[in-house]
Design a protein around this motif. Structure first.
Motif, PDB file in Angstrom:
ATOM      1  N   LYS A  30     -24.555 112.966  13.780  1.00  0.00           N
ATOM      2  CA  LYS A  30     -24.784 114.323  14.291  1.00  0.00           C
ATOM      3  C   LYS A  30     -23.725 114.691  15.326  1.00  0.00           C
ATOM      4  O   LYS A  30     -23.388 115.853  15.496  1.00  0.00           O
ATOM      5  CB  LYS A  30     -26.181 114.391  14.907  1.00  0.00           C
ATOM      6  CG  LYS A  30     -26.639 115.757  15.294  1.00  0.00           C
ATOM      7  CD  LYS A  30     -27.009 116.569  14.088  1.00  0.00           C
ATOM      8  CE  LYS A  30     -27.662 117.876  14.524  1.00  0.00           C
ATOM      9  NZ  LYS A  30     -27.874 118.768  13.417  1.00  0.00           N
ATOM     10  N   ALA A  31     -23.198 113.697  16.020  1.00  0.00           N
ATOM     11  CA  ALA A  31     -22.139 113.898  17.016  1.00  0.00           C
ATOM     12  C   ALA A  31     -21.432 112.559  17.214  1.00  0.00           C
ATOM     13  O   ALA A  31     -22.005 111.505  16.945  1.00  0.00           O
ATOM     14  CB  ALA A  31     -22.714 114.399  18.340  1.00  0.00           C
ATOM     15  N   PRO A  82     -18.659 115.969  12.155  1.00  0.00           N
ATOM     16  CA  PRO A  82     -19.572 116.300  13.247  1.00  0.00           C
ATOM     17  C   PRO A  82     -18.789 116.722  14.485  1.00  0.00           C
ATOM     18  O   PRO A  82     -17.586 116.484  14.588  1.00  0.00           O
ATOM     19  CB  PRO A  82     -20.308 114.981  13.493  1.00  0.00           C
ATOM     20  CG  PRO A  82     -19.340 113.931  13.052  1.00  0.00           C
ATOM     21  CD  PRO A  82     -18.562 114.530  11.915  1.00  0.00           C
ATOM     22  N   PRO A  83     -19.456 117.343  15.452  1.00  0.00           N
ATOM     23  CA  PRO A  83     -18.785 117.661  16.714  1.00  0.00           C
ATOM     24  C   PRO A  83     -18.406 116.382  17.465  1.00  0.00           C
ATOM     25  O   PRO A  83     -19.156 115.409  17.458  1.00  0.00           O
ATOM     26  CB  PRO A  83     -19.813 118.470  17.499  1.00  0.00           C
ATOM     27  CG  PRO A  83     -21.030 118.553  16.678  1.00  0.00           C
ATOM     28  CD  PRO A  83     -20.824 117.798  15.408  1.00  0.00           C
ATOM     29  N   PRO A  85     -15.254 120.998  15.199  1.00  0.00           N
ATOM     30  CA  PRO A  85     -15.711 121.146  16.584  1.00  0.00           C
ATOM     31  C   PRO A  85     -15.321 119.947  17.438  1.00  0.00           C
ATOM     32  O   PRO A  85     -15.582 118.804  17.067  1.00  0.00           O
ATOM     33  CB  PRO A  85     -17.226 121.279  16.469  1.00  0.00           C
ATOM     34  CG  PRO A  85     -17.581 120.764  15.116  1.00  0.00           C
ATOM     35  CD  PRO A  85     -16.369 120.879  14.251  1.00  0.00           C
ATOM     36  N   PHE A 129     -23.491 118.198  26.307  1.00  0.00           N
ATOM     37  CA  PHE A 129     -22.934 118.236  24.949  1.00  0.00           C
ATOM     38  C   PHE A 129     -23.989 117.818  23.930  1.00  0.00           C
ATOM     39  O   PHE A 129     -24.158 118.457  22.886  1.00  0.00           O
ATOM     40  CB  PHE A 129     -21.714 117.324  24.873  1.00  0.00           C
ATOM     41  CG  PHE A 129     -21.148 117.154  23.495  1.00  0.00           C
ATOM     42  CD1 PHE A 129     -20.266 118.090  22.971  1.00  0.00           C
ATOM     43  CD2 PHE A 129     -21.507 116.064  22.712  1.00  0.00           C
ATOM     44  CE1 PHE A 129     -19.754 117.939  21.693  1.00  0.00           C
ATOM     45  CE2 PHE A 129     -20.995 115.907  21.443  1.00  0.00           C
ATOM     46  CZ  PHE A 129     -20.114 116.844  20.933  1.00  0.00           C
ATOM     47  N   GLN A 156     -26.628 120.463  23.402  1.00  0.00           N
ATOM     48  CA  GLN A 156     -26.128 121.592  22.615  1.00  0.00           C
ATOM     49  C   GLN A 156     -25.984 121.247  21.134  1.00  0.00           C
ATOM     50  O   GLN A 156     -26.116 122.109  20.283  1.00  0.00           O
ATOM     51  CB  GLN A 156     -24.773 122.057  23.145  1.00  0.00           C
ATOM     52  CG  GLN A 156     -24.840 122.712  24.506  1.00  0.00           C
ATOM     53  CD  GLN A 156     -23.465 122.987  25.082  1.00  0.00           C
ATOM     54  OE1 GLN A 156     -22.447 122.517  24.581  1.00  0.00           O
ATOM     55  NE2 GLN A 156     -23.437 123.758  26.154  1.00  0.00           N
ATOM     56  N   ASN A 157     -25.686 119.976  20.830  1.00  0.00           N
ATOM     57  CA  ASN A 157     -25.351 119.618  19.465  1.00  0.00           C
ATOM     58  C   ASN A 157     -26.376 118.773  18.724  1.00  0.00           C
ATOM     59  O   ASN A 157     -26.303 118.659  17.505  1.00  0.00           O
ATOM     60  CB  ASN A 157     -23.997 118.887  19.443  1.00  0.00           C
ATOM     61  CG  ASN A 157     -22.869 119.804  19.809  1.00  0.00           C
ATOM     62  OD1 ASN A 157     -22.428 120.607  19.001  1.00  0.00           O
ATOM     63  ND2 ASN A 157     -22.395 119.717  21.060  1.00  0.00           N
TER      64      ASN A 157
END
Length: 195
Positions: A57-58, A128-129, A157, A189, A192-193
């Motif tokens: 996811k990140a 992913p970010p 991102p 962060f 938010q993600n």
């Protein structure tokens, strides 16, 4: 990775919310694992990661050594780097790259994920970010900047956070203002993600 994807729910985890985080050489590992999750590769172990269908996811590579090859490049940018620090870079390169001359050249993408992202290979799945963080006195600063720039060029991102005057792995000294700032930025962060 495949074990996590298969067994996450047994432990009350949602594999669609997994976050990869690593510091220094760990930053390299989580960035390389993201390549395996998002790009269709020939290496059997990378295929196994891709085929499990779980994308982080990140990704949070903190102070990441993102290009293991060419450890002498740090001397050019940081002429006053201590011998011990430079020797550590050389040791990491030797350990990562041992036997690499027997592998197909593209396998080195996993030792140099930064160089991979600087190319134009198209992902099979959206990236992913990334939260890319580094101190401004860390020899790995250029790797952080280059990764962020490569991700931005791809339209992926990425958030780059630099912490003025900080050395490698500064964020472990939790009593310092920049370490506290790093952790606040990290959790913001993630909220938010991933939240």
């Amino acid at each position: 990775w495949t074990w996590i994807a298969e067994h996450a729910r047994e432990y009350g985890a949602d594999p669609s919310r997994l976050v990869l985080a690593g510091e220094s050489a760990g930053g390299n590992l989580v960035t390389a694992l993201t390549i395996a999750a998002c790009f269709e590769r020939k290496e059997p172990w990378a295929r196994e990661v891709f085929d499990c269908g779980v994308v982080p996811k990140a990704v949070l590579p903190a102070c990441g050594l993102l290009q293991v090859s060419e450890p002498d490049r740090f001397r050019a940018r940081w002429p006053h780097m201590s011998r011990a620090a430079h020797d550590q870079m050389v040791i990491i390169a030797e350990e990562y790259l041992r036997g690499s001359n027997e592998l197909p050249p593209e396998t080195l993408d996993f030792a140099d994920p930064l160089r991979f992202f600087e190319r134009d290979d198209e992902p099979a799945r959206p990236l992913p970010p990334f939260f890319v963080a580094c101190g401004t006195r860390d020899p790995l600063l250029d790797d952080a900047r280059r990764l962020h720039a490569a991700l931005e060029r791809r339209g992926s991102p990425s958030e780059l956070r630099l912490y003025k005057g900080e050395l490698h792995a500064f964020q472990v000294a939790l009593i310092t203002p920049n370490a506290r700032r790093f952790w606040r930025d990290t959790y913001r962060f993630l909220e938010q993600n991933v939240a």
